[in-house]
Write a protein that holds these residues in place. Sequence first.
Motif, PDB file in Angstrom:
ATOM      1  N   THR A 104      56.051  47.017  46.081  1.00 42.53           N
ATOM      2  CA  THR A 104      55.002  47.732  46.826  1.00 42.53           C
ATOM      3  C   THR A 104      54.066  46.753  47.524  1.00 42.53           C
ATOM      4  O   THR A 104      53.728  46.924  48.709  1.00 42.53           O
ATOM      5  CB  THR A 104      54.199  48.636  45.872  1.00 42.53           C
ATOM      6  N   LEU A 105      53.636  45.704  46.808  1.00 46.18           N
ATOM      7  CA  LEU A 105      52.751  44.706  47.404  1.00 46.18           C
ATOM      8  C   LEU A 105      53.430  43.974  48.556  1.00 46.18           C
ATOM      9  O   LEU A 105      52.805  43.688  49.592  1.00 46.18           O
ATOM     10  CB  LEU A 105      52.305  43.700  46.340  1.00 46.18           C
ATOM     11  N   SER A 106      54.729  43.656  48.383  1.00 48.04           N
ATOM     12  CA  SER A 106      55.457  42.953  49.428  1.00 48.04           C
ATOM     13  C   SER A 106      55.510  43.784  50.714  1.00 48.04           C
ATOM     14  O   SER A 106      55.305  43.266  51.816  1.00 48.04           O
ATOM     15  CB  SER A 106      56.878  42.641  48.948  1.00 48.04           C
ATOM     16  N   THR A 107      55.769  45.092  50.550  1.00 51.39           N
ATOM     17  CA  THR A 107      55.821  45.978  51.718  1.00 51.39           C
ATOM     18  C   THR A 107      54.440  46.111  52.365  1.00 51.39           C
ATOM     19  O   THR A 107      54.296  46.020  53.592  1.00 51.39           O
ATOM     20  CB  THR A 107      56.336  47.370  51.298  1.00 51.39           C
ATOM     21  N   TYR A 108      53.437  46.295  51.555  1.00 53.04           N
ATOM     22  CA  TYR A 108      52.081  46.485  52.077  1.00 53.04           C
ATOM     23  C   TYR A 108      51.552  45.233  52.778  1.00 53.04           C
ATOM     24  O   TYR A 108      50.941  45.304  53.847  1.00 53.04           O
ATOM     25  CB  TYR A 108      51.146  46.866  50.926  1.00 53.04           C
ATOM     26  N   LEU A 109      51.817  44.069  52.174  1.00 49.68           N
ATOM     27  CA  LEU A 109      51.299  42.818  52.727  1.00 49.68           C
ATOM     28  C   LEU A 109      52.184  42.247  53.823  1.00 49.68           C
ATOM     29  O   LEU A 109      51.776  41.340  54.559  1.00 49.68           O
ATOM     30  CB  LEU A 109      51.147  41.775  51.610  1.00 49.68           C
ATOM     31  N   GLY A 110      53.413  42.762  53.893  1.00 52.48           N
ATOM     32  CA  GLY A 110      54.327  42.280  54.918  1.00 52.48           C
ATOM     33  C   GLY A 110      54.802  40.861  54.698  1.00 52.48           C
ATOM     34  O   GLY A 110      55.074  40.116  55.636  1.00 52.48           O
ATOM     35  N   ARG A 111      54.914  40.468  53.425  1.00 49.90           N
ATOM     36  CA  ARG A 111      55.387  39.121  53.131  1.00 49.90           C
ATOM     37  C   ARG A 111      56.154  39.122  51.814  1.00 49.90           C
ATOM     38  O   ARG A 111      55.957  40.001  50.978  1.00 49.90           O
ATOM     39  CB  ARG A 111      54.231  38.132  53.057  1.00 49.90           C
ATOM     40  N   MET A 113      57.380  37.682  48.088  1.00 54.09           N
ATOM     41  CA  MET A 113      56.658  37.057  46.975  1.00 54.09           C
ATOM     42  C   MET A 113      57.132  35.620  46.807  1.00 54.09           C
ATOM     43  O   MET A 113      58.206  35.226  47.278  1.00 54.09           O
ATOM     44  CB  MET A 113      56.876  37.851  45.689  1.00 54.09           C
TER      45      MET A 113
END
Length: 279
Positions: A104-111, A113
Motif C-alpha cells: 500500500t505504501l509503495s503504491t501511494y508513494l510511487g516508489r 521499498m
Amino acid sequence: MPTTSRPRLNTSFHIHMVSDSTGETLMEVMRASVAQFEHTNPLEHLYALVRSPRQLDRVLEEIEGYPGVVMYTIVNSELRRDLETRCADLGVPAIAILDPMLATLSTYLGRAMASRAGAQRALDADYYHRMDALNFAMAHDDGQGDNFENADIILLGVSRTSKTPTSIYLAHRGYRAANIPLVRGVPAPEFLFSLRNPLIVGLTASPERIVQIRRNRLLTLNEDRSTDYIDDFAVRDEIVEAKRLYAKHGWPNIDVTRRSVEETAAKIINMLNEKRGRK
C-alpha cells in the motif's frame, strides 16, 4: 433438568516467527493477534537474524518437527521463496505480515521499498546492545563458545528444559545469556565453579513433561527405539542429579513445567536485579 456447562480447554498451537531482524515486530503483532482469541495458548518459536540458507534450513527443520502457523518478515527474495515453498509442501500457513502495508505504501508513494533487512529498527545504542546480546546468546548456545565470565546469565539444565528459547528471549531484552546442557553422568564444566559475574540459574521440569517432549522430538526424527533418553527412571535420575548440583553450589533453580518462556525470563531478570542490588 439443569444443564452443566463444560469447562473450556485452552487450545495450544505452535506459532513460528521467522525474522531477518530482531523479531520484535513479529512478536508484537503475533501477541496482539492471539489476544483476540480466548482460551488459546500459543507455543512460541522465535527465529531472529535469519539471513542465510543454512539458518533457514534449521528453522524449517523446527517447523517440520512442530507444525503450526508461520509468520515472517524476510526481505531476501530467495529466502522468502524457499520458506513459502517449504511451508506449502508441509501444508502449514505462512503469513508475510508486512506485505499488505508495504504494498500500500509503495503504491501511494510511487516508489519501491528499499528491501533492507531490519530497516524498521533505529540504529541506536539500545539496538546495538540487543544485537550484541543476541550474538552472544547464539555463540554460547548449548555450551559453545568461551568467555563465559562476560555473560550476564548462564542457564543450566538437562535436555528439553527450554534453555535455548529462554536464552534468546533474554537476549532480546538486552541480557547476555549463555546456556549449558547437563548430561547424566558427565561432570559440569569446571569453569562454572570459578565464575563471579554471571547469575547461574538451573532450569528443571517434571520427569513426565521432559519425557513427553523428548518422545515428540524423537518421533519427528523418525526414531522410535527405546533409550535412556526417554526412560522414565533414567530421566528422573537426570533431574535429581541436576537439582543436587544446583543445591550444592547454591544456584537458584526454576521449574519450567508450567511456565512460559516469558515467565521464566521475567523471574530470571528479577533474580539478576536482586544479585546486582546486593553488590
